[in-house]
Design an enzyme around this catalytic site. Sequence first.
Site, mmCIF file in Angstrom:
data_model
loop_
_atom_site.group_PDB
_atom_site.id
_atom_site.type_symbol
_atom_site.label_atom_id
_atom_site.label_comp_id
_atom_site.label_asym_id
_atom_site.label_seq_id
_atom_site.Cartn_x
_atom_site.Cartn_y
_atom_site.Cartn_z
ATOM 1 C CD GLU A 101 3.511 4.563 2.754
ATOM 2 O OE1 GLU A 101 3.711 4.225 1.640
ATOM 3 O OE2 GLU A 101 3.218 3.474 3.639
ATOM 4 C CE1 TYR A 112 1.419 0.552 -0.959
ATOM 5 C CE2 TYR A 112 2.162 2.476 -1.847
ATOM 6 C CZ TYR A 112 2.030 1.241 -1.125
ATOM 7 O OH TYR A 112 2.967 1.047 0.630
ATOM 8 C CG ASP A 129 4.442 -1.433 -1.350
ATOM 9 O OD1 ASP A 129 4.029 -2.665 -1.204
ATOM 10 O OD2 ASP A 129 4.969 -1.065 -0.861
#
Length: 233
Positions: free
Chosen positions: A51, A134, A152
């Site tokens: 991520e 997020y 996102d």
Amino acid sequence: MKAPIRSHAAHLIAPAARQRFRRRLLEWYRRHGRDLPWRQTSDPYHILVSEVMLQQTQVDRVLPKYREWLDKYPTLHALASAPEQDVRETWRPLGYNIRPQRLHAIARESVARYGGALPSDEATLRSFKGIGEYTAGAVLSFAFGQRAAILDTNVARVLFRVFVGRGNPKGHAMKRHLWSISRTVLPRRHVFDFNQALMDFGATVCVARKPKCLVCPMSSACAAYPFNPEGEA
Ligand code: SF4
């Protein structure tokens, strides 16, 4: 005068519309979803690495670096004990160099306070510098299987176009509204696949420029269809 953004997406998106969106998205994902290495793991640290790398970098550039990074630092313990210079160099040529520093700091904090693991509750996860709303949602849903929403850039674009269609997609109030939509459409089951599908759909079909509206499974229920390239960035 601008019309106020209505929140409480749960009241605005009928259950049938939520179901339709989930069904079509998951069907699309089963046929077209990309086979990416971070979709084959539920290791919280590996998910976190993917991520953080994907925050500012395209998938094809992330792939070799993700493998190299995990070969070198397979655990939070391994990353925490690595020298800073080594961590910075391993990150190259990915840009935005605050990211390896943040990962390094997260690893050290996790070793110092949590035995080298990442906690599985949102508040503690978000207490780490570098883990925002997020990233916490991604780790909770992908690693811990929790019903946690994500938002996102790709996901925000998809949800804005399908469920809102008009207005400024980038304002603060709209962002809160899109978070509310993301939580509303999230199913109780298949959360991992659903969130991965949302990101993939935004990255490959409902792209920023020239989205593939003509072959899109959402077109009959999309508020922005047919997408007007003059209408938004
Ligand atoms: Fe995106 Fe076009 Fe599909 Fe709407 S119809 S979700 S704008 S690709």
